[in-house]
Design a protein around this motif. Sequence first.
Motif, PDB file in Angstrom:
ATOM      1  N   SER A 144       2.781   1.630  -5.734  1.00 11.21           N
ATOM      2  CA  SER A 144       3.035   0.501  -4.838  1.00 11.21           C
ATOM      3  C   SER A 144       4.525   0.263  -4.626  1.00 11.21           C
ATOM      4  N   GLN A 196       0.848  -1.197   0.000  1.00  8.65           N
ATOM      5  CA  GLN A 196       0.000   0.000   0.000  1.00  8.65           C
ATOM      6  C   GLN A 196       0.875   1.235   0.000  1.00  8.65           C
ATOM      7  N   ASP A 197       0.586   2.184  -0.894  1.00 11.63           N
ATOM      8  CA  ASP A 197       1.376   3.409  -0.944  1.00 11.63           C
ATOM      9  C   ASP A 197       1.282   4.183   0.371  1.00 11.63           C
TER      10      ASP A 197
END
Length: 379
Positions: free
Chosen positions: A359, A305-306
Amino acid sequence: MQLADFIEFSKEEILADAVAYARTIDWLKDEEEAVLRNHLPRVLEAISADLRTLQSRTASIDKSHGVAPAAAIARETAAETHGLLRARSGLHIEQVFAEYRALRSSVLRLWSEAAPPDPDALRDVGRFNEAIDQALAESVRVYAAEVERWRQLFLGILGHDLRAPLNAITLTTELITQRAPGDLTSTTAILRRSTQRMASLLDSLLDYNRAGLGGGMVLAPTSIDLGAACNEELELQRAAHPKASIELSVNGNTQGEFDGSRIREALGNLVTNAVKHGLPSEPVLVRLEGDDEAVRLWVENAIAQDIPASEMEQLFEPLRRGAVQRPFSDRTHLGLGLFIARQIAKAHGGELNGLSAGSRVRFTMTLPRSSTAGPQRTK
């Protein structure tokens, strides 16, 4: 009666009422009167003087935002002294707020009871509230700085005092390792790794402590090839993380005046974070590139997850974790790795920043070639 006149004429009554009011608050009810009064008489004098001073609309807005007048910045105000002594007395920040709440309530209530409102009453109330807010902001600012200073001292003492027993454990572990039969080799290896990890944590804690107290991080630059230094560090990281794929590429001139030990420490922190929080199926990419102005070190890996830009800077803040568990917010450690790495970059006159997109997350350390040889400190 103008509010400034009332404060000067009824100061003792105001203070007595403020003390009595404060005792109804759980945080303050057991404090001695001398402790409760502290510098409040001087705070009242400062507020009274402020009420008699002409004030522009801009100054009024600034004061309501906690911005001190220029004349007050050059000296320690009564409110700042009050906040400093409150911190040294061990009071909580809630107690400081409660005191000002009590003082505000006492002054306005006693004034309204002493005389009917006049045409200037509304203006006086506004000016009074601004002055109280300014005094509170000054007290809280100095209080917070003093508490942080004592926290830094505590961490420094703790880290120093833990060194002696840890050294004894380490030496004992080495002795046991030398004399232990073969079937205990794996057990003693665990002990050795554990003591090494504890030593590393203490080193990070002491580095953080020195930086926080303004002592700076000491460097000992020498003429080295960062490509070779990084390659040696990654060999150790591969041994420590045998299941991880760690790839290194080197381009350009990576020779220069740097503290190789510190750069290796920063690289180790970045790679350890990447291995722990990256996707295990994806490699950790390390890239070192030199040009005429600087040497740049990238550590990049894939993540599930960014990390939002609003949270990226928080990753560099020591001993702080957000409410939401994010990549690189390891709850089993002190949260000093990225902080120490950034301090190392700053000590070299450079910087360390992070970026997350697609990502993936990349941390980039920039080390200018203009760093002067010899011991350095960052503040």
